[in-house]
Design an enzyme around this catalytic site. Structure first.
Site, short mmCIF file in Angstrom:
data_model
loop_
_atom_site.label_atom_id
_atom_site.label_comp_id
_atom_site.label_asym_id
_atom_site.label_seq_id
_atom_site.Cartn_x
_atom_site.Cartn_y
_atom_site.Cartn_z
N HIS A 40 27.82 -52.81 1.94
CA HIS A 40 28.87 -52.24 0.89
C HIS A 40 29.91 -53.58 0.76
CE1 HIS A 40 27.44 -48.01 1.36
NE2 HIS A 40 26.56 -48.70 0.88
N ALA B 130 20.04 -66.00 -10.63
CA ALA B 130 19.15 -67.06 -9.82
C ALA B 130 18.16 -66.72 -9.25
CB ALA B 130 20.26 -67.52 -8.62
N ALA C 86 31.27 -56.11 -7.54
CA ALA C 86 32.06 -55.55 -6.32
C ALA C 86 33.30 -56.42 -5.75
CB ALA C 86 31.20 -55.07 -5.48
N ASN D 4 18.05 -51.48 -3.16
CA ASN D 4 19.07 -50.72 -2.40
C ASN D 4 18.43 -49.30 -2.27
OD1 ASN D 4 19.73 -49.05 -4.52
ND2 ASN D 4 21.75 -49.62 -4.66
N ILE E 41 28.94 -47.41 -2.60
CA ILE E 41 29.53 -48.04 -3.71
C ILE E 41 29.09 -48.50 -5.03
CG2 ILE E 41 31.15 -49.22 -2.04
CD1 ILE E 41 30.04 -51.80 -2.78
C1 LIG Z 1 19.78 -53.15 1.23
C2 LIG Z 1 20.99 -52.37 0.36
C3 LIG Z 1 21.16 -50.93 0.30
C4 LIG Z 1 21.96 -50.39 -0.42
N1 LIG Z 1 22.16 -48.92 -0.64
C5 LIG Z 1 23.00 -48.50 -1.19
C6 LIG Z 1 22.90 -47.24 -1.58
O1 LIG Z 1 21.99 -46.48 -1.21
N2 LIG Z 1 23.94 -46.55 -2.65
C7 LIG Z 1 24.83 -47.27 -2.83
O2 LIG Z 1 25.73 -46.82 -3.74
N3 LIG Z 1 25.20 -48.76 -2.81
C8 LIG Z 1 24.05 -49.25 -1.91
N4 LIG Z 1 24.17 -50.69 -1.75
C9 LIG Z 1 25.29 -51.42 -2.19
C10 LIG Z 1 25.09 -51.57 -3.84
O3 LIG Z 1 23.69 -51.81 -4.17
C11 LIG Z 1 25.97 -52.62 -4.23
O4 LIG Z 1 27.13 -52.90 -3.81
C12 LIG Z 1 25.88 -53.42 -5.47
O5 LIG Z 1 24.44 -53.12 -6.18
C13 LIG Z 1 26.57 -54.72 -5.74
O6 LIG Z 1 26.50 -54.89 -7.05
P1 LIG Z 1 26.95 -56.39 -7.66
O7 LIG Z 1 26.99 -56.37 -9.06
O8 LIG Z 1 28.49 -56.49 -7.29
O9 LIG Z 1 26.24 -57.55 -6.96
P2 LIG Z 1 24.53 -57.61 -6.90
O10 LIG Z 1 24.03 -56.35 -7.56
O11 LIG Z 1 24.17 -58.04 -5.69
O12 LIG Z 1 24.17 -58.69 -8.13
C14 LIG Z 1 24.46 -60.09 -7.92
C15 LIG Z 1 23.77 -60.91 -8.69
O13 LIG Z 1 23.93 -62.34 -8.65
C16 LIG Z 1 23.05 -63.06 -8.38
N5 LIG Z 1 23.35 -64.35 -7.95
C17 LIG Z 1 24.21 -64.54 -6.96
N6 LIG Z 1 24.68 -65.95 -6.90
C18 LIG Z 1 24.19 -66.59 -7.97
C19 LIG Z 1 24.45 -67.66 -8.51
N7 LIG Z 1 24.98 -68.62 -7.86
N8 LIG Z 1 23.81 -68.05 -10.02
C20 LIG Z 1 23.17 -67.14 -10.64
N9 LIG Z 1 23.14 -65.77 -10.25
C21 LIG Z 1 23.71 -65.57 -8.72
C22 LIG Z 1 22.23 -62.36 -7.42
O14 LIG Z 1 20.71 -62.77 -7.61
C23 LIG Z 1 22.18 -61.09 -7.98
O15 LIG Z 1 21.23 -60.61 -8.93
C24 LIG Z 1 23.16 -51.20 -0.94
C25 LIG Z 1 23.11 -52.54 -0.83
C26 LIG Z 1 22.00 -53.20 -0.42
C27 LIG Z 1 21.90 -54.80 -0.61
#
Ligand SMILES: Cc1cc2nc3c(=O)[nH]c(=O)nc-3n(C[C@H](O)[C@H](O)[C@H](O)COP(=O)(O)OP(=O)(O)OC[C@H]3O[C@@H](n4cnc5c(N)ncnc54)[C@H](O)[C@@H]3O)c2cc1C
Length: 611
Positions: free
Chosen positions: A548, A48, A581, A105, A592
Site C-alpha cells: 500500500h 511501461a 497513490a 493485487n 487502498i
Molecule cells: C501485490 C499487491 C496486492 C495488493 N492488494 C490489494 C488489495 O487486495 N486491495 C487493495 O485495496 N489494494 C491492494 N493493493 C494496492 C493497490 O493495488 C495499489 O495501491 C494501487 O493499485 C496503486 O495504483 P496506482 O495507480 O497508484 O499505481 P499502479 O496501479 O501501480 O500503476 C502504475 C503504472 O505505471 C506504470 N509505470 C511505472 N513507471 C513507469 C514509467 N517510467 N513509464 C511508463 N509507465 C510506468 C506501471 O507499470 C503501472 O502500470 C495491492 C497491491 C499489490 C502490488
C-alpha cells in the site's frame, strides 16, 4: 478475446495530444477514460509494462499470486535492508501491465474512514474531506449485493444497495460461497464485544464485516482498471491512444514566466527513444514508487540528490519522494481442524485441476472469487496510561525541529486520531490460507509451502506513524528506485502492532472460531501465545509488505512540505499533475485501491473543470 493494439508507435511524434498520461495502471486508466469521454480532447497513455488483457493470470481472480516475479506483470521491486526489521528486505511487487497493480493485487475493496478523509482536508486540502470525497467512492463502482446463499449463511451483513455505487465501471461483489470461518469470524468478534460494523462504505464504526472484492459477479473475472475503464467503447475512441512497453525516461521542462512547463515526454520502447510534445498537460500516474522517480529524473526534487546523480535541478523540492507510507501486514497462521477446508488444499494437483475445470466450464468454484473478511478495531488492550504516553511521544516528535514540516502536520492529525479510544487503530483480515513471512521468495511466502491446511488472521496498522522514502539511485529510468519503506520504524507503531497481534491470538482462542482450529495444531507465527516484548520481536520478524505504498508526492500546502496542491498540480509547474497513490497525504485506514480509484475519479473532474 480482446483485440487492442497497443504496440504501434506510428505517427506518435507528429501527433497532437492534449494530455499525456504516464502509467496505464489503476489511476492512469481512470483518468484516460474520463478525459477521452470528450471527443475533442486527445489523450495518450504511455505504459511501461505489457498488454495482457486476455491473460488468465490477471483475469482469474484467485490466480493473483501466479503473476508475481514475472517481468511481464510485475516490477518485482524490493526495499533496502530495513535496519529496524533485523535488516530484512521487504517485497515491493507492483503491477507492470495495463491495469497496473489492480491487475495483480488481491482484489479486496475496503473503504477509507470519515475521520481519515477529514484529516486530508484539515491538512490544507479543501474539497478532500469526507463530504467532498465520498461521492467518488461510489462513482467508480457498480456494486452487487451478496447472494441469497451468503445471506442465509451470515444473516444480515449490513449491506444496503442505496449506500453503494450502482453504475460505475469497477464491479464490486461478494464471494459465491464462504468457508465456515467467516460466519465464525463475525460471531467471535461479537463475543469479544465488537458486533458487526456499519456498512463500511459509510466510513464509520468498528467491528467485523465481510468485504467485497473487485470481481465481476457474472463472468467471475477480475475487475481491474483496464478491464473496467478500457471497455470496448473506450478502446474504440479515435481520441485515445495507448502504447505499452513505453518506459518514460523524463519530462523536458522549460522555465516560463508563470512557472515550469513540461514541453515534451521522452520515452523508450525497445531500443528506440521517442519524444512526444505535450499539448496541455502531463498527468503522472506511475504509482507511488515511480512517479517521484520520474519527477526526479526530470529535475524536480531535492537539489542535492539531483546534483549527486548529475541531473540539473529545475525545481528544488526536497519533499519529492519523502513521506512514504505503507501499512505492513502481520499474519498469524493457524492449522485448521481435521476435515475443514483451506485454500492450501490447492497444493494437491488434483484439487487444483478440478478447480480449473469448474472455472473453465462456467466460472464456478473457488477460482472465480476472492474470499476475505475484515474488521476495523481500536486497540482494545491499550491501558490509558500507555495511550497517553504514545500521544506524548508523538507530540514530542512534532516539536522536534528535525522532524520534517510535512510530517509535523500529519502527526498532529494522527495524534488526534489516537486520542480517541474508540477510533480504529488496526484492520484485521481473515485470509483462507497460510502466509509464510519467513520465506524470502514471494511464491513461497504466499503459497502453501508448509504442510497442512491453515487460515491466517492478519493485522494491519490503520494509521502508521512510520515514514519511508523513495528516490532515484541513478539517473536512469531503467534502474529500480531506492525504496526505503520504514515500516515499524516508529516505536509507537511497533507497540500498537504488537498489541493487535496479541489480540489476533485472542480471536483464535475464542468460540466459535476456536473450534474450527486444530487443538494443539501448528501455528506458523509461534507455537504458543507470547507476551508484549516477544510480540514486538515477532512483529519485526513477521511483518510483510502490504503493497500500500503511498504519500510520496503528498498533497499539502507548499509551505507545509507538499509536492502537489489540492488541484493535484506539482508546485512550481504550470502543466504537471499527479493522480496516483503518491498524492495521499495520509494513508487510509485499510487497503487502498478503493481510495486510489476514487482519487483518480475526482482528479478527472478537477482536470475537466480546469480545461
Ligand atoms: C501485490 C499487491 C496486492 C495488493 N492488494 C490489494 C488489495 O487486495 N486491495 C487493495 O485495496 N489494494 C491492494 N493493493 C494496492 C493497490 O493495488 C495499489 O495501491 C494501487 O493499485 C496503486 O495504483 P496506482 O495507480 O497508484 O499505481 P499502479 O496501479 O501501480 O500503476 C502504475 C503504472 O505505471 C506504470 N509505470 C511505472 N513507471 C513507469 C514509467 N517510467 N513509464 C511508463 N509507465 C510506468 C506501471 O507499470 C503501472 O502500470 C495491492 C497491491 C499489490 C502490488
Amino acid at each position: 478475446m480482446i483485440v487492442f493494439d497497443t504496440d504501434s508507435t506510428d505517427g506518435l511524434e507528429t501527433s497532437h495530444f492534449d494530455f499525456i498520461i504516464i502509467g496505464g495502471g489503476t489511476s492512469g486508466l481512470v483518468v484516460a477514460s474520463r478525459l477521452s469521454e470528450d471527443p475533442s480532447i486527445n489523450v495518450l497513455v504511455l505504459e511501461a509494462g505489457t498488454n495482457r488483457l486476455n491473460d488468465p493470470r490477471i483475469s482469474v481472480p484467485a490466480l493473483a499470486i501466479s503473476a508475481f516475479e514475472d517481468p511481464d506483470f510485475d516490477w518485482n521491486f524490493k526495499t533496502t535492508p530495513q535496519e529496524q526489521l533485523n535488516g530484512r528486505e521487504m517485497l515491493a511487487n507492483k503491477g507492470r501491465t495495463l491495469g497496473g497493480s489492480s491487475a495483480i493485487n488481491m482484489g479486496m475493496v475496503i473503504y477509507p474512514s470519515c475521520s481519515g478523509m477529514n484529516a486530508w482536508e484539515e491538512l490544507g486540502n479543501p474539497g478532500w474531506g469526507w463530504d467532498g470525497f465520498s461521492p467518488y467512492i461510489r462513482k467508480f463502482q457498480k456494486a452487487t449485493p451478496p447472494s441469497k446463499e451468503s445471506e442465509e449463511h451470515f444473516g444480515d451483513v449490513g449491506y444496503k444497495q442505496e449506500d453503494q455505487g450502482s453504475d460505475g465501471p469497477v464491479q464490486v461483489s461478494f464471494a459465491d460461497h464462504y468457508m465456515p470461518y467467516y460466519g465464525a469470524w463475525m460471531k467471535t468478534f461479537e463475543m469479544l464485544g465488537y458486533p458487526q460494523a456499519d456498512n463500511p462504505i459509510n466510513g464509520t464504526g468498528t467491528g467485523p464485516f465481510i468485504n467485497p472484492s473487485a470481481v465481476d459477479p457474472v463472468t467471475h473475472t477480475r475487475s481491474h482498471s483496464a478491464a473496467a475503464y478500457l471497455t470496448a467503447e473506450t478502446r474504440a475512441r479515435p481520441n485515445l491512444r495507448v502504447v505499452t512497453g513505453a518506459l518514460v525516461k523524463a519530462l523536458l521542462l522549460e522555465k516560463g514566466t508563470d512557472g515550469v512547463e513540461a514541453s515534451t515526454v521522452v520515452f523508450s520502447k525497445g531500443q528506440e527513444v521517442y519524444s512526444v510534445s505535450v499539448g496541455r498537460e502531463v498527468i503522472l500516474a506511475a504509482g507511488a514508487t515511480q512517479t517521484p522517480q520520474i519527477l526526479e529524473l526530470s529535475g524536480i526534487g531535492d537539489g542535492e540528490l539531483l546534483q549527486r546523480h548529475g541531473i540539473e535541478t529545475v525545481i528544488n523540492n526536497p519533499y519529492v519522494g519523502r513521506n512514504m507510507q505503507e501499512h505492513g501486514i502481520i499474519p498469524y497462521s493457524f492449522e485448521v481442524a481435521d476435515g475443514l477446508p483451506s485454500a492450501d488444499m490447492a497444493r494437491d494437483p488434483d484439487v487444483a485441476a478440478a478447480a480449473m475445470t469448474s472455472y473453465e466450464k462456467d466460472g464456478s468454484g473457488p477460482l472465480g472469487y476472492i474470499q476475505f473478511a475484515a474488521a476495523f478495531m481500536p486497540c482494545v488492550d491499550l491501558p490509558q496510561e500507555q495511550r497517553n504516553e504514545m500521544v506524548e511521544s508523538i507530540k514530542a516528535l512534532i516539536k522536534n525541529p528535525e522532524t520534517p514540516r510535512a510530517l509535523q502536520k500529519q502527526l498532529e492529525a494522527q495524534a488526534k486520531l489516537l486520542e480517541i479510544p474508540e477510533e480504529t487503530t488496526a484492520q484485521f483480515i481473515l485470509a483462507p490460507f497460510q502466509l509464510n513471512p519467513r520465506e524470502e521468495i514471494p511464491k513461497r511466502a504466499f503459497g502453501p509451502s508448509h504442510p497442512g491446511n491453515f487460515i491466517s488472521i492478519c493485522t494491519v496498522l490503520s494509521y502508521p506513524l512510520s515514514r519511508g522514502s523513495v528516490h532515484i539511485g541513478s539517473n536512469k529510468a531503467e534502474h529500480a528506485p531506492v525504496i526505503d519503506v520504514g515500516t515499524l520504524s516508529n516505536p509507537v507503531d511497533l507497540e500498537l502492532h504488537a498489541r493487535h497481534c496479541m489480540w489476533a491470538d485472542r480471536v483464535a482462542a475464542t468460540e466459535p472460531f476456536a473450534s474450527l482450529l486444530k487443538k494443539g495444531g501448528y501455528r506458523l507465527h509461534s507455537q504458543e501465545p507470547v507476551d508484549l516484548e516477544r510480540a514486538k520481536e515477532l512483529c519485526k520478524e513477521l511483518v510483510m509488505s502490504n503493497y500500500h505504498f503511498c504519500g510520496t508526492c503528498a498533497m499539502m500546502p507548499e509551505e507545509d512540505g507538499g509536492v502537489v496542491d489540492s488541484r493535484l498540480k506539482v508546485y512550481g509547474t504550470t502543466n504537471i499533475r499527479v493522480v496516483d497513490a503518491s498524492v495521499f497525504p495520509l494513508i487510509p485506514r485499510g487497503n487502498i485501491q478503493a481510495t486510489v480509484f476514487a482519487v483518480a475519479e475526482k482528479a478527472a473532474d478537477i482536470i475537466k473543470g480546469d480545461i
